[in-house]
Design an enzyme around this catalytic site. Structure first.
Site, short mmCIF file in Angstrom:
data_model
loop_
_atom_site.label_atom_id
_atom_site.label_comp_id
_atom_site.label_asym_id
_atom_site.label_seq_id
_atom_site.Cartn_x
_atom_site.Cartn_y
_atom_site.Cartn_z
N HIS A 46 -15.14 1.14 7.97
CA HIS A 46 -14.49 0.51 6.81
C HIS A 46 -14.39 -0.97 7.17
CE1 HIS A 46 -11.85 -0.60 3.61
NE2 HIS A 46 -10.85 -0.89 4.42
N VAL B 97 0.84 -1.20 0.00
CA VAL B 97 0.00 0.00 0.00
C VAL B 97 0.87 1.26 0.00
CG1 VAL B 97 -1.73 1.31 1.28
CG2 VAL B 97 -1.93 -1.17 1.13
N ARG C 183 -10.68 -7.32 9.40
CA ARG C 183 -9.77 -6.19 9.66
C ARG C 183 -9.67 -5.96 11.17
NH1 ARG C 183 -13.11 -4.75 5.35
NH2 ARG C 183 -12.04 -4.37 3.38
N SER D 7 -15.78 4.37 -3.58
CA SER D 7 -15.36 4.21 -4.98
C SER D 7 -15.93 2.90 -5.54
CB SER D 7 -13.83 4.23 -5.01
OG SER D 7 -13.36 3.93 -6.27
N ARG D 8 -15.86 1.86 -4.72
CA ARG D 8 -16.40 0.55 -5.15
C ARG D 8 -17.91 0.65 -5.37
NH1 ARG D 8 -12.59 -2.52 -0.68
NH2 ARG D 8 -10.76 -2.67 -2.03
#
Ligand code: NAD
Length: 315
Positions: free
Chosen positions: A178, A16, A91, A153-154
């Site tokens: 998220h 990333v 996550r 965005s997805r």
């Protein structure tokens, strides 16, 4: 006279971090990038590779390795150091390891006199952003998590695909965590100003029954769909980071759903969550509080409660 250079520090030069640096360099976003990683050789390798791009680009962005002591005059520090979730983990399962890593980073950065903006990417990002806010003692506008910006965005891609328009003409937000509990306030979604609900109503023949819950599920699961195919994700998040960095450095007042501290907005206090936020040179300048239906607000609060529960484990 002294013209100030724009300086971005990337901490964590894994997939990333290095993709974010690559995107900053190829888009020529800032004057200087400092790359820092616990694995110094990795950081140096990324710097050497990135420097090889310069001849064929429009701008000579200076990239070098650095130390925390050199962070004092940085404009933005992107934290991407972390332990990405392994197969079968969420996550949230990476919370404790990530918190330990983040602490070893923020303390020496603050000792350097840093007074810029932290952009936190490491997962679980809403909680890590809150942790950085607490550790740093900086004002809330100076600590931002990438939040639901990537999910948004997805989501816009899925809606655009359905109605066959450019995703950039879709106005929709994924909000909250998220992670698995994120939600979409459908009543506020528009395609270039026309409400998505009206679009569904007016195009029944073409669209048939639209399953909104299924779109939310697909949005939430997209990271895992990519993970299952290539083992991780980085282009999407790296480009999201650069969108946020440009909004800040260029003082754009652009609205992006980042993770920011809620202080009464949506009836929520003392919690970082992904909400549409105005970004400019001061960082998270203001929250755009959108009006949701009662049912949507309930889903948002449920998501915020998940973040709160995990935040309480480390704060
Ligand atoms: P990676 O394993 O490729 O890279 C992590 C890097 O962090 C490594 O180079 C490692 O050496 C470095 N590191 C570890 N501990 C450190 C420390 N104490 N100090 C400095 N550097 C340290 O992982 P990745 O794929 O780049 O993912 C990084 C983080 O970004 C993970 O937490 C991942 O879950 C998160 N992520 C977030 C989003 C989002 O939307 N917020 C999307 C994708 C990934």
């Amino acid at each position: 006279m002294k013209i100030k250079k724009s300086k971005v520090v990337v901490v964590g030069c894994g997939l990333v971090g290095s993709s974010t640096a690559f995107s900053l360099v190829t888009q020529g976003v800032c004057d200087e990038i400092l790359m820092i990683d616990i694995n110094k050789e990795r950081a140096l390798g990324e710097v050497m590779d990135l420097r090889d791009t310069i001849k064929y680009l429009d701008r000579n962005v200076k990239v070098r390795t650095g130390t925390y002591a050199e962070c004092g005059d940085a404009d933005i520090i992107v934290i991407t150091a972390g332990a990405p979730p392994q197969k079968g983990q969420t996550r949230l399962d990476t919370l404790e390891v990530s918190a330990k890593i983040v602490k070893t980073i923020v303390d020496p950065i603050m000792a350097s006199g840093f007074d810029g903006i932290f952009l936190v990417v490491s997962n679980p990002v809403d909680i890590m952003a809150h942790y950085v806010y607490k550790l740093s003692g900086l004002p809330k506008n100076q600590v931002i998590g990438t939040g639901s910006a990537l999910d948004t965005s997805r989501l816009q891609n899925f809606i655009a695909e359905l109605v066959n328009v450019d995703p950039r003409s879709v106005y929709a937000y994924s909000m909250g965590e998220h992670g698995d509990s994120q939600m979409v306030p459908w009543s506020t979604v528009t395609v270039a100003g026309k409400s998505f609900q009206d679009i569904i109503q007016d195009n029944k023949e073409m669209l048939g029954e639209v399953d909104l819950d299924e779109i939310v599920k697909k949005t939430t699961k997209e990271g895992w769909e990519i993970y299952n195919r290539k083992g991780t994700t980085y282009y999407g998040i790296a480009t999201t980071c650069v969108g946020i960095i440009k909004a800040i450095l260029y003082d754009e007042n652009r609205i992006i759903p980042v993770s920011t501290l809620l202080e009464g907005e949506y009836g929520q206090e003392e919690v970082f969550a992904g909400v549409p936020t105005i970004l400019n040179r001061t960082g998270a300048a203001d929250i755009l509080e959108i009006h949701m239906t009662e049912e949507e607000l309930g889903k948002f609060i449920d998501s915020v409660n998940v973040i709160r529960e995990y935040t309480n484990k480390i704060l």
